[in-house]
Design an enzyme around this catalytic site. Structure first.
Site, PDB file in Angstrom:
ATOM      1  N   ARG A   1      92.458  -0.578-100.519  1.00 48.81           N
ATOM      2  CA  ARG A   1      92.161   0.632 -99.604  1.00 48.81           C
ATOM      3  C   ARG A   1      91.712   0.238 -98.346  1.00 48.81           C
ATOM      4  NH1 ARG A   1      88.432   4.849-102.683  1.00 48.81           N
ATOM      5  NH2 ARG A   1      89.249   6.181-100.716  1.00 48.81           N
ATOM      6  N   ASP A   2      91.305  -1.011 -98.229  1.00 49.76           N
ATOM      7  CA  ASP A   2      91.072  -1.424 -96.645  1.00 49.76           C
ATOM      8  C   ASP A   2      91.885  -2.891 -96.558  1.00 49.76           C
ATOM      9  OD1 ASP A   2      88.991   0.616 -95.655  1.00 49.76           O
ATOM     10  OD2 ASP A   2      88.086  -0.276 -97.637  1.00 49.76           O
ATOM     11  N   CYS A   3      92.998  -2.825 -96.810  1.00 47.32           N
ATOM     12  CA  CYS A   3      93.880  -3.978 -96.836  1.00 47.32           C
ATOM     13  C   CYS A   3      94.222  -4.465 -95.457  1.00 47.32           C
ATOM     14  CB  CYS A   3      95.130  -3.805 -97.799  1.00 47.32           C
ATOM     15  SG  CYS A   3      95.913  -5.338 -98.407  1.00 47.32           S
TER      16      CYS A   3
ATOM     17  N   HIS B   1      90.175  -8.922 -93.736  1.00 45.07           N
ATOM     18  CA  HIS B   1      89.349  -8.833 -95.081  1.00 45.07           C
ATOM     19  C   HIS B   1      90.151 -10.050 -95.662  1.00 45.07           C
ATOM     20  CE1 HIS B   1      88.042  -4.428 -94.662  1.00 45.07           C
ATOM     21  NE2 HIS B   1      87.228  -5.372 -94.142  1.00 45.07           N
TER      22      HIS B   1
END
Length: 265
Positions: free
Chosen positions: A161-163, A167
């Site tokens: 979802r926050d790829c 990260h």
């Protein structure tokens, strides 16, 4: 529920972990109404704490109206970390977890992970690639590794979802040798865990990774290389079967380019 590994299993024996978490002091990275993130030292090592203090009714309603499950605690990240490690995807190492309360508005939970250091995010590592191209062999090595990690993450039923490339942390030192290469995926607090990742959420991760990589000088051939590794299929088959994904990615890229041009005027 409380699960403690060393050194916390020893240091907090006979104590209330939820009270101990409140006393931790360190460098605050994020302080929100319902979540606190800080880096602290304990027994000569560096750790990250994410402390969730319930949520608000407004946040729950906003997420439900968007057909999304709100993040109600630290359990998602704890479970995602362990599932990823089970399937061989490098990520954080969780050393402490606690959760209490049934009411989502007042539920308290925390997760403590080892500080991954020394590392550098791929966003920072690749920041000057557009003007100072890297060794082609190193670039291909990194593309292959990230594609494999995301493929295995999705195969394990997890979507991030926050790829974004910020990260993914590259462990140092790294001189360009494949035997030295280690990349860890982090910030899994919004991750979703299922038996199978729906195509919609798979595509959101891939598009996020694509547009976060737009300014590091990747070529079309680099993108095709990533897709061939991720889908484990010939390029002609991918182009035929993934037209929807490709169209969405290009539409997103166009919006970003247009927004960038407007801001520069």
């Amino acid at each position: 529920m409380v699960e403690l590994k060393e050194p916390f299993a020893t240091l907090w024996r006979g104590k209330d972990p939820f009270e101990e978490v409140k006393t931790l002091q360190g460098e605050v990275f994020r302080e929100l109404e319902t979540r606190r993130t800080l880096r602290f030292e304990m027994a000569g090592k560096s750790y990250f704490l994410k402390w969730h203090r319930g949520t608000t009714l407004k946040e729950i309603i906003k997420n439900l109206l968007s057909l999304r499950m709100p993040v109600l605690g630290a359990d998602r990240e704890w479970n995602a970390i362990h599932r990823l490690r089970d399937v061989g995807v490098d990520t954080m190492y969780g050393v402490a977890f606690g959760e209490k309360g049934m009411n989502p508005l007042t539920r308290t939970s925390f997760i403590i992970t080892e500080d991954l250091t020394p590392t550098i995010s791929l966003e920072d590592y690749c920041a000057d690639w557009a003007t100072n191209p890297p060794d082609v062999r190193v670039k291909r090595m990194l593309i292959k590794r990230v594609a494999t990690m995301v493929r295995d993450m999705h195969a394990a039923g997890i979507n991030h979802r926050d790829c974004y490339i910020c990260h993914f942390l590259l462990h140092l030192p790294f001189s360009g040798k494949e035997e030295e290469l280690k990349i860890s995926v982090i910030d899994l607090h919004r991750a979703q865990l299922r038996t199978r990742v729906p195509r919609r959420w798979r595509d959101k991760d891939l598009i996020g990774l694509y547009f976060s990589s737009m300014n590091i000088g990747l070529t079309q051939r680099d993108i095709w290389r990533f897709m061939k590794v991720y889908f484990a299929a010939p390029l002609k088959d991918i182009l035929k079967q993934e037209q929807g994904l490709l169209s969405q990615a290009e539409a997103k890229a166009t919006k970003i380019r247009e927004r960038t041009i407007r801001k520069s005027l």
